[in-house]
Motif scaffolding. Sequence first.
Motif, mmCIF file in Angstrom:
data_model
loop_
_atom_site.group_PDB
_atom_site.id
_atom_site.type_symbol
_atom_site.label_atom_id
_atom_site.label_comp_id
_atom_site.label_asym_id
_atom_site.label_seq_id
_atom_site.Cartn_x
_atom_site.Cartn_y
_atom_site.Cartn_z
ATOM 1 N N MET B 1 0.894 -1.238 -0.045
ATOM 2 C CA MET B 1 0.050 0.031 0.122
ATOM 3 C C MET B 1 0.878 1.081 -0.075
ATOM 4 O O MET B 1 1.747 1.469 0.929
ATOM 5 N N LEU B 2 0.486 2.347 -0.912
ATOM 6 C CA LEU B 2 1.282 3.500 -0.887
ATOM 7 C C LEU B 2 1.120 4.272 0.127
ATOM 8 O O LEU B 2 0.070 4.309 0.939
ATOM 9 N N ARG B 74 0.191 9.526 -10.788
ATOM 10 C CA ARG B 74 -1.050 8.922 -10.457
ATOM 11 C C ARG B 74 -1.258 9.655 -9.084
ATOM 12 O O ARG B 74 -2.480 9.649 -8.792
ATOM 13 N N ASP B 75 -0.307 9.485 -8.073
ATOM 14 C CA ASP B 75 -0.794 9.895 -6.854
ATOM 15 C C ASP B 75 -1.405 11.654 -6.963
ATOM 16 O O ASP B 75 -2.262 11.633 -6.263
ATOM 17 N N ALA B 77 -2.592 12.886 -9.653
ATOM 18 C CA ALA B 77 -4.150 12.985 -10.096
ATOM 19 C C ALA B 77 -5.011 12.525 -9.236
ATOM 20 O O ALA B 77 -6.182 13.206 -9.474
ATOM 21 N N ARG B 134 -8.052 2.395 -4.655
ATOM 22 C CA ARG B 134 -8.658 0.798 -5.008
ATOM 23 C C ARG B 134 -9.279 0.474 -6.333
ATOM 24 O O ARG B 134 -9.016 -0.459 -6.897
ATOM 25 N N ARG B 135 -10.121 1.335 -6.759
ATOM 26 C CA ARG B 135 -10.839 1.051 -7.920
ATOM 27 C C ARG B 135 -10.446 1.840 -9.083
ATOM 28 O O ARG B 135 -10.803 1.608 -10.077
ATOM 29 N N GLY B 136 -9.327 2.658 -9.064
ATOM 30 C CA GLY B 136 -8.864 3.146 -10.155
ATOM 31 C C GLY B 136 -9.243 4.623 -10.389
ATOM 32 O O GLY B 136 -10.344 5.016 -10.169
ATOM 33 N N LEU B 137 -8.630 5.383 -11.348
ATOM 34 C CA LEU B 137 -9.009 6.815 -11.820
ATOM 35 C C LEU B 137 -8.924 6.721 -13.240
ATOM 36 O O LEU B 137 -8.057 6.596 -13.955
ATOM 37 N N ARG B 138 -9.997 7.133 -13.788
ATOM 38 C CA ARG B 138 -10.198 7.296 -15.147
ATOM 39 C C ARG B 138 -10.568 8.726 -15.530
ATOM 40 O O ARG B 138 -11.283 9.344 -14.857
ATOM 41 N N ALA B 139 -10.201 9.393 -16.716
ATOM 42 C CA ALA B 139 -10.260 10.676 -17.020
ATOM 43 C C ALA B 139 -11.677 10.783 -17.260
ATOM 44 O O ALA B 139 -12.572 9.955 -18.100
#
Lengths: 74, 139
Positions: B1-2, B74-75, B77, B134-139
């Motif tokens: 875990m980050l 990513r962090d 965003a 956990r679930r991701g990040l999309r534009a």
Amino acid sequence: MPEKRITNSIRTLRFMAGEMTQAELGQRVGVTRQTIAAIEAGKYSPSLECAFRIADVFGKPLDDVFGWEPRSPA
Amino acid sequence: MLPNERFARVWLSALIVIFGAYFSTLALVRPDASSIALRIGLLAAALGVLGLVAGGTWLAQRWRRRPDDAEDERDRAIEHKASAVAYRVLMVGMILVGCVMPFDKQGMDIVNAAVFAIALAEVVRHGLIVVGYRRGLRA
């Protein structure tokens, strides 16, 4: 407009590059291993710069690494 | 875990527990307008515990940080998206507290509503950070 998603072949390219680890790819691109894992799993769409860096590591053009395809029906 | 995700989880839990306890106590005890010392004491206790959690997590992060724990795009965003949503929550809360409540409320009621809006915005921010990892990040 039909729903599309970004796909990638990073897992295959890592395999073809001598089973390069996510950590090694991350180090060469300048992101964490977790970010490479998230990109591979389609949970994160990288920035254009990051995408070019990944393609550069494998010596491939961008569209050999990333695709833009219609979402498959759930 | 980050580290950012761990930090967000700790904060999310702390905010829910501390402000849950604070607002539950206020609802149960129902201190009247004259017991200003009790109200301020409760708020000070909640903020004090939150300060201890903040100090503890900051120290733990410094202690456990590894060289490969550096933030990446990513962090940033995830943080950006969570902060943008939390900002809107905070703005709505502040508009209600500052522009609507003064017409029929006063004193500690307004203070508590402001604290609630801030706590809610922080819960939303840290919650979205956890979900983003956990679930991701999309534009």
